[in-house]
Design a protein around this motif. Structure first.
Motif, PDB file in Angstrom:
ATOM      1  N   ALA A   1       0.840  -1.201   0.000  1.00  0.00           N
ATOM      2  CA  ALA A   1       0.000   0.000   0.000  1.00  0.00           C
ATOM      3  C   ALA A   1       0.868   1.241   0.000  1.00  0.00           C
ATOM      4  N   ALA A   2       0.364   2.313  -0.630  1.00  0.00           N
ATOM      5  CA  ALA A   2       1.095   3.574  -0.678  1.00  0.00           C
ATOM      6  C   ALA A   2       1.245   4.125   0.733  1.00  0.00           C
ATOM      7  N   LYS A   3       2.392   4.717   1.006  1.00  0.00           N
ATOM      8  CA  LYS A   3       2.637   5.289   2.330  1.00  0.00           C
ATOM      9  C   LYS A   3       1.747   6.505   2.534  1.00  0.00           C
ATOM     10  N   GLN A   4       1.150   6.583   3.709  1.00  0.00           N
ATOM     11  CA  GLN A   4       0.316   7.729   4.065  1.00  0.00           C
ATOM     12  C   GLN A   4       1.182   8.747   4.806  1.00  0.00           C
ATOM     13  N   VAL A   5       1.230   9.956   4.276  1.00  0.00           N
ATOM     14  CA  VAL A   5       2.089  10.998   4.830  1.00  0.00           C
ATOM     15  C   VAL A   5       1.274  12.252   5.083  1.00  0.00           C
TER      16      VAL A   5
ATOM     17  N   TRP B   1       3.747  18.150  -2.999  1.00  0.00           N
ATOM     18  CA  TRP B   1       3.682  17.898  -4.443  1.00  0.00           C
ATOM     19  C   TRP B   1       4.621  16.759  -4.842  1.00  0.00           C
ATOM     20  N   HIS B   2       5.858  16.791  -4.330  1.00  0.00           N
ATOM     21  CA  HIS B   2       6.812  15.752  -4.695  1.00  0.00           C
ATOM     22  C   HIS B   2       6.409  14.389  -4.137  1.00  0.00           C
ATOM     23  N   LEU B   3       5.882  14.359  -2.924  1.00  0.00           N
ATOM     24  CA  LEU B   3       5.404  13.094  -2.359  1.00  0.00           C
ATOM     25  C   LEU B   3       4.249  12.530  -3.177  1.00  0.00           C
ATOM     26  N   THR B   4       3.311  13.386  -3.539  1.00  0.00           N
ATOM     27  CA  THR B   4       2.153  12.939  -4.322  1.00  0.00           C
ATOM     28  C   THR B   4       2.611  12.401  -5.669  1.00  0.00           C
ATOM     29  N   LYS B   5       3.518  13.125  -6.320  1.00  0.00           N
ATOM     30  CA  LYS B   5       4.019  12.684  -7.615  1.00  0.00           C
ATOM     31  C   LYS B   5       4.720  11.329  -7.497  1.00  0.00           C
ATOM     32  N   ALA B   6       5.363  11.075  -6.353  1.00  0.00           N
ATOM     33  CA  ALA B   6       6.078   9.815  -6.147  1.00  0.00           C
ATOM     34  C   ALA B   6       5.160   8.681  -5.709  1.00  0.00           C
ATOM     35  N   GLY B   7       3.854   8.965  -5.545  1.00  0.00           N
ATOM     36  CA  GLY B   7       2.906   7.901  -5.252  1.00  0.00           C
ATOM     37  C   GLY B   7       2.411   7.808  -3.830  1.00  0.00           C
ATOM     38  N   ALA B   8       2.839   8.719  -2.952  1.00  0.00           N
ATOM     39  CA  ALA B   8       2.351   8.681  -1.565  1.00  0.00           C
ATOM     40  C   ALA B   8       0.920   9.191  -1.482  1.00  0.00           C
ATOM     41  N   ARG B   9       0.229   8.788  -0.442  1.00  0.00           N
ATOM     42  CA  ARG B   9      -1.106   9.311  -0.138  1.00  0.00           C
ATOM     43  C   ARG B   9      -0.911  10.447   0.867  1.00  0.00           C
ATOM     44  N   VAL B  10      -1.109  11.664   0.403  1.00  0.00           N
ATOM     45  CA  VAL B  10      -0.692  12.846   1.156  1.00  0.00           C
ATOM     46  C   VAL B  10      -1.896  13.612   1.671  1.00  0.00           C
ATOM     47  N   THR B  11      -1.794  14.017   2.946  1.00  0.00           N
ATOM     48  CA  THR B  11      -2.743  14.962   3.525  1.00  0.00           C
ATOM     49  C   THR B  11      -1.958  16.180   3.990  1.00  0.00           C
ATOM     50  N   VAL B  12      -2.308  17.341   3.467  1.00  0.00           N
ATOM     51  CA  VAL B  12      -1.707  18.596   3.905  1.00  0.00           C
ATOM     52  C   VAL B  12      -2.623  19.212   4.949  1.00  0.00           C
ATOM     53  N   ILE B  13      -2.071  19.506   6.113  1.00  0.00           N
ATOM     54  CA  ILE B  13      -2.851  20.113   7.190  1.00  0.00           C
ATOM     55  C   ILE B  13      -2.238  21.462   7.528  1.00  0.00           C
TER      56      ILE B  13
ATOM     57  N   ALA C   1      -3.910  14.297  -3.491  1.00  0.00           N
ATOM     58  CA  ALA C   1      -3.626  14.808  -2.146  1.00  0.00           C
ATOM     59  C   ALA C   1      -4.891  15.424  -1.546  1.00  0.00           C
ATOM     60  N   ARG C   2      -4.934  15.415  -0.232  1.00  0.00           N
ATOM     61  CA  ARG C   2      -6.075  15.997   0.483  1.00  0.00           C
ATOM     62  C   ARG C   2      -5.581  17.216   1.251  1.00  0.00           C
ATOM     63  N   ILE C   3      -6.335  18.310   1.186  1.00  0.00           N
ATOM     64  CA  ILE C   3      -5.979  19.536   1.897  1.00  0.00           C
ATOM     65  C   ILE C   3      -6.978  19.728   3.024  1.00  0.00           C
ATOM     66  N   LEU C   4      -6.471  19.840   4.244  1.00  0.00           N
ATOM     67  CA  LEU C   4      -7.328  19.998   5.416  1.00  0.00           C
ATOM     68  C   LEU C   4      -6.934  21.283   6.149  1.00  0.00           C
ATOM     69  N   ILE C   5      -7.851  22.228   6.218  1.00  0.00           N
ATOM     70  CA  ILE C   5      -7.604  23.460   6.968  1.00  0.00           C
ATOM     71  C   ILE C   5      -8.026  23.223   8.413  1.00  0.00           C
ATOM     72  N   SER C   6      -7.044  23.106   9.269  1.00  0.00           N
ATOM     73  CA  SER C   6      -7.307  22.773  10.666  1.00  0.00           C
ATOM     74  C   SER C   6      -6.057  23.080  11.484  1.00  0.00           C
TER      75      SER C   6
END
Length: 357
Positions: free
Chosen positions: A3-7, A21-33, A161-166
């Motif tokens: 499974a893709a790494k969740q970061v 951006w670089h993590l997402t391009k490399a295949g990670a599942r990214v959440t920006v908070i 990628a997911r963007i979370l304002i919190s």
């Protein structure tokens, strides 16, 4: 297939945006908070100068020139980024220091041209004050900071990628490992967490017992209303540094980091703007629009903190005061280290462990 790494990336400034951006391009599942919109807090207040200029030891110079090359790669991968290799005209040092800077950096391969008054006037014909001797580096440039961060995050979001304002209230941990973050919207789990929150980074790291020795000096920068083109590139003069943005605003600080706002920031801004206006021909209609006071996340020794937090698995830290210059290299190197365990040799001096002594 694993499974893709969740970061989780904490921070939506230029550094956080590039890492995401670089993590997402490399295949990670990214959440920006982030607790603010794209662009973060320090990024909108940046002078946005991309350079490997004076005052840096050679290892840091090498990291910065690599980052400049990565800007060229990044704009090829993401066309439309507001990047301009406009060049920088510098005479804010003594004649002796200018000579030393030119000799040293030229020997390292930096494209410095020595120019006299007539040549400086050809480069920037609208300056009322010209030096007898200056240095011009055509390969220096600018990236409009907020627009660049927004573009990186928007493209990352388009690719999953997911963007979370919190607000991040704490790092979640178990058995010496970071497992996610507690936020004002609840717990968000992850395999890895990246702290790229600028001046907010030390408080976040402290919730897991990690110390980030960061200073936050203020810097005041004035912004004119949009105006016709007066400047071709960056001007690093004795009394101030200035450039003109893509939308025509002329921005200036007592240096590229901005100056001390003093007891009366409005008065300081007016005085600085008057100096700037006096340095420009045909500037009668130039008007002050606003000033910003940025707080630069500056590690106490002046160099970046990029790498894993020793003794705490699952935590990566990326905090630096040269975010605009370094962003594409930091994003690329961080993604490789987080996902593949490969640490670029250029990052060797910049781990958090150097402060442990």
């Amino acid at each position: 297939m694993t499974a893709a790494k969740q970061v989780i990336v904490i921070g939506a400034g230029i550094i956080g945006a590039s890492i995401a951006w670089h993590l997402t391009k490399a295949g990670a599942r990214v959440t920006v908070i982030a607790d603010s919109a794209a662009g973060g807090v320090a990024t909108p207040n940046s002078f946005a100068w991309i350079n490997a200029s004076w005052g840096n030891p050679e290892p840091y110079f090498r990291l910065r020139t690599r980052a400049m090359a990565e800007w060229t790669r990044l704009v090829q991968d993401l066309p439309g980024l507001p990047l301009s290799w406009c060049g920088g005209l510098c005479w804010d040092l003594s004649a002796a220091d200018l000579k030393t800077y030119a000799e040293e950096h030229s020997s390292w391969g930096y494209g410095i041209e020595r120019v006299d008054r007539a040549a400086a006037a050809r480069i920037e014909p609208n300056l009322t004050e010209l030096p007898d001797f200056a240095l011009h580096v055509a390969q220096e440039g600018v990236a409009e900071p907020v627009a660049t961060a927004k573009a990186l995050l928007a493209d990352a979001e388009r690719h999953g990628a997911r963007i979370l304002i919190s607000a991040v209230t704490a790092l979640a941990q178990s058995n010496g490992r970071i497992t996610g973050v507690d936020t004002s919207h609840g717990l968000v789990a992850a395999d890895e967490v990246v702290i790229a929150a600028g001046v907010g980074s030390p408080d976040i790291a402290a919730t897991a017992g990690v110390r980030l020795p960061i200073e936050t000096p203020p810097g005041l920068i004035v912004h004119s209303r949009p105006y016709r083109k007066l400047l071709n590139g960056l001007v690093l003069a004795e009394r101030l540094h200035m450039r003109q943005t893509a939308e025509g605003r002329i921005i200036a600080g007592s240096d590229f980091g901005g100056g001390d706002p003093g007891m009366d920031a409005d008065a300081t801004a007016r005085e600085l703007f008057a100096v700037m206006k006096a340095m420009l021909r045909d500037s009668a209609g130039l008007e002050l629009d606003f000033h910003t006071i940025g707080y630069r996340p500056t590690p106490v020794d002046g160099f970046p903190v990029i790498g894993r937090a020793e003794g705490m698995r699952g935590l990566y830290v990326a905090v630096t005061h040269s975010g605009i210059t370094l962003a594409p290299a930091v994003g690329l190197f961080a993604a490789r280290e987080i996902l593949d365990g490969e640490r670029d040799p250029l990052l060797a001096p910049y781990g958090l462990g150097r402060f442990a002594q």
